[in-house]
Scaffold this motif. Structure first.
Motif, mmCIF file in Angstrom:
data_model
loop_
_atom_site.group_PDB
_atom_site.id
_atom_site.type_symbol
_atom_site.label_atom_id
_atom_site.label_comp_id
_atom_site.label_asym_id
_atom_site.label_seq_id
_atom_site.Cartn_x
_atom_site.Cartn_y
_atom_site.Cartn_z
ATOM 1 N N THR A 129 -15.848 -0.769 10.581
ATOM 2 C CA THR A 129 -14.601 -0.019 10.517
ATOM 3 C C THR A 129 -14.073 -0.025 9.094
ATOM 4 O O THR A 129 -14.359 -0.930 8.311
ATOM 5 C CB THR A 129 -13.522 -0.606 11.456
ATOM 6 N N GLY A 130 -13.323 0.985 8.789
ATOM 7 C CA GLY A 130 -12.707 1.091 7.475
ATOM 8 C C GLY A 130 -11.358 1.768 7.613
ATOM 9 O O GLY A 130 -11.114 2.508 8.570
ATOM 10 N N LEU A 131 -10.488 1.499 6.658
ATOM 11 C CA LEU A 131 -9.160 2.103 6.659
ATOM 12 C C LEU A 131 -9.185 3.352 5.781
ATOM 13 O O LEU A 131 -9.473 3.270 4.579
ATOM 14 C CB LEU A 131 -8.129 1.094 6.146
ATOM 15 N N TYR A 132 -8.902 4.495 6.410
ATOM 16 C CA TYR A 132 -8.940 5.786 5.726
ATOM 17 C C TYR A 132 -7.645 6.542 5.971
ATOM 18 O O TYR A 132 -6.909 6.253 6.912
ATOM 19 C CB TYR A 132 -10.101 6.639 6.251
ATOM 20 N N ALA A 133 -7.420 7.542 5.140
ATOM 21 C CA ALA A 133 -6.282 8.441 5.340
ATOM 22 C C ALA A 133 -6.751 9.868 5.113
ATOM 23 O O ALA A 133 -7.571 10.135 4.228
ATOM 24 C CB ALA A 133 -5.146 8.101 4.389
ATOM 25 N N LEU A 160 -8.634 9.733 1.735
ATOM 26 C CA LEU A 160 -8.380 8.605 0.837
ATOM 27 C C LEU A 160 -9.013 7.355 1.430
ATOM 28 O O LEU A 160 -8.853 7.083 2.621
ATOM 29 C CB LEU A 160 -6.877 8.394 0.653
ATOM 30 N N ILE A 161 -9.724 6.616 0.605
ATOM 31 C CA ILE A 161 -10.336 5.355 1.020
ATOM 32 C C ILE A 161 -9.311 4.272 0.696
ATOM 33 O O ILE A 161 -9.136 3.894 -0.462
ATOM 34 C CB ILE A 161 -11.661 5.114 0.290
ATOM 35 N N LEU A 162 -8.617 3.808 1.712
ATOM 36 C CA LEU A 162 -7.425 2.997 1.489
ATOM 37 C C LEU A 162 -7.688 1.572 1.029
ATOM 38 O O LEU A 162 -6.780 0.927 0.515
ATOM 39 C CB LEU A 162 -6.544 3.011 2.730
ATOM 40 N N GLN A 163 -8.897 1.077 1.165
ATOM 41 C CA GLN A 163 -9.152 -0.283 0.681
ATOM 42 C C GLN A 163 -8.854 -0.383 -0.810
ATOM 43 O O GLN A 163 -8.463 -1.427 -1.301
ATOM 44 C CB GLN A 163 -10.586 -0.713 0.955
ATOM 45 N N PHE A 164 -9.003 0.699 -1.542
ATOM 46 C CA PHE A 164 -8.740 0.680 -2.978
ATOM 47 C C PHE A 164 -7.247 0.705 -3.299
ATOM 48 O O PHE A 164 -6.842 0.399 -4.407
ATOM 49 C CB PHE A 164 -9.439 1.854 -3.666
ATOM 50 N N PHE A 165 -6.428 1.085 -2.324
ATOM 51 C CA PHE A 165 -4.978 1.127 -2.526
ATOM 52 C C PHE A 165 -4.321 -0.211 -2.201
ATOM 53 O O PHE A 165 -3.162 -0.416 -2.513
ATOM 54 C CB PHE A 165 -4.351 2.217 -1.644
ATOM 55 N N GLU A 166 -5.055 -1.114 -1.581
ATOM 56 C CA GLU A 166 -4.477 -2.384 -1.129
ATOM 57 C C GLU A 166 -4.286 -3.399 -2.231
ATOM 58 O O GLU A 166 -3.395 -4.229 -2.166
ATOM 59 C CB GLU A 166 -5.354 -3.004 -0.039
ATOM 60 N N TYR A 167 -5.148 -3.379 -3.213
ATOM 61 C CA TYR A 167 -5.123 -4.423 -4.231
ATOM 62 C C TYR A 167 -4.825 -3.834 -5.601
ATOM 63 O O TYR A 167 -5.402 -2.820 -5.971
ATOM 64 C CB TYR A 167 -6.466 -5.156 -4.264
ATOM 65 N N PRO A 168 -3.966 -4.475 -6.327
ATOM 66 C CA PRO A 168 -3.659 -3.968 -7.674
ATOM 67 C C PRO A 168 -4.911 -3.974 -8.550
ATOM 68 O O PRO A 168 -5.791 -4.800 -8.376
ATOM 69 C CB PRO A 168 -2.630 -4.963 -8.210
ATOM 70 N N SER A 169 -4.962 -3.062 -9.454
ATOM 71 C CA SER A 169 -6.088 -2.985 -10.368
ATOM 72 C C SER A 169 -5.616 -3.274 -11.778
ATOM 73 O O SER A 169 -4.457 -3.060 -12.117
ATOM 74 C CB SER A 169 -6.684 -1.579 -10.325
ATOM 75 N N ASP A 170 -6.526 -3.744 -12.590
ATOM 76 C CA ASP A 170 -6.185 -3.959 -13.988
ATOM 77 C C ASP A 170 -6.373 -2.682 -14.796
ATOM 78 O O ASP A 170 -6.093 -2.630 -15.977
ATOM 79 C CB ASP A 170 -7.023 -5.091 -14.592
ATOM 80 N N LYS A 171 -6.833 -1.618 -14.124
ATOM 81 C CA LYS A 171 -7.024 -0.345 -14.804
ATOM 82 C C LYS A 171 -5.681 0.370 -14.918
ATOM 83 O O LYS A 171 -4.937 0.456 -13.947
ATOM 84 C CB LYS A 171 -8.015 0.519 -14.039
ATOM 85 N N PRO A 172 -5.373 0.896 -16.084
ATOM 86 C CA PRO A 172 -4.084 1.575 -16.258
ATOM 87 C C PRO A 172 -4.037 2.921 -15.529
ATOM 88 O O PRO A 172 -5.029 3.619 -15.451
ATOM 89 C CB PRO A 172 -3.989 1.773 -17.772
ATOM 90 N N GLY A 173 -2.878 3.245 -15.011
ATOM 91 C CA GLY A 173 -2.667 4.541 -14.383
ATOM 92 C C GLY A 173 -3.329 4.676 -13.023
ATOM 93 O O GLY A 173 -3.849 3.725 -12.460
ATOM 94 N N MET A 213 0.816 -1.186 0.000
ATOM 95 C CA MET A 213 0.000 0.000 0.000
ATOM 96 C C MET A 213 0.871 1.266 0.000
ATOM 97 O O MET A 213 0.518 2.244 -0.628
ATOM 98 C CB MET A 213 -0.920 0.001 1.215
ATOM 99 N N ARG A 214 1.996 1.209 0.683
ATOM 100 C CA ARG A 214 2.885 2.382 0.722
ATOM 101 C C ARG A 214 3.361 2.759 -0.679
ATOM 102 O O ARG A 214 3.424 3.933 -1.026
ATOM 103 C CB ARG A 214 4.072 2.118 1.640
ATOM 104 N N THR A 215 3.661 1.749 -1.491
ATOM 105 C CA THR A 215 4.103 2.015 -2.863
ATOM 106 C C THR A 215 3.009 2.709 -3.651
ATOM 107 O O THR A 215 3.262 3.684 -4.359
ATOM 108 C CB THR A 215 4.518 0.703 -3.558
ATOM 109 N N ALA A 216 1.779 2.219 -3.513
ATOM 110 C CA ALA A 216 0.648 2.838 -4.216
ATOM 111 C C ALA A 216 0.437 4.273 -3.742
ATOM 112 O O ALA A 216 0.197 5.177 -4.550
ATOM 113 C CB ALA A 216 -0.612 2.005 -4.022
#
Length: 119
Positions: free
Chosen positions: A35-39, A48-61, A1-4
């Motif tokens: 509970t949810g992970l937020y920043a 930032l809704i961090l659940q979306f940063f945890e998993y790679p996406s197939d969407k570019p960019g 997640m830190r990389t993202a």
């Protein structure tokens, strides 16, 4: 997640010529008990809704993250639920303030620096 998050900050931070970006991260408990992970990204004035940063996406960019996982505190917040008028991206000011306060008071601080040319 830190990389993202680093890639996201590098891509979207404004006026970053050496300014550190302060991101407060916390598990936030909501009124309904979930509970949810937020920043809270201080310099960007966003949540930032961090659940979306945890998993790679197939969407570019990263633009899909910018639209799906970011709440702009200047434009995406309304006073009441009625003002949301069925919106899927607007949030109430009470909800946003709860997230920001929780992130600042209970969260961990992550300091990132934008790295131009490394998007």
């Amino acid at each position: 997640m830190r990389t993202a998050l680093q890639q996201f900050v590098t891509r979207y931070a404004r006026n970053t010529k050496s300014a550190l970006q302060h991101i407060h991260i916390a598990n936030v408990q909501m009124e309904n008990g979930e509970t949810g992970l937020y920043a809270y990204w201080k310099e960007d004035q966003s949540i930032l809704i961090l659940q979306f940063f945890e998993y790679p996406s197939d969407k570019p960019g990263l633009s899909w993250l910018h639209h799906k996982a970011r709440i702009d505190l200047k434009t995406d917040v309304v006073a009441t639920e009625e003002q949301m008028n069925g919106s899927t991206y607007l949030v109430t000011s009470a909800w946003a303030q709860h997230i920001v306060d929780s992130c600042i008071k209970q969260g961990d601080l992550l300091l990132l620096k934008s790295m131009p040319g490394r998007q």
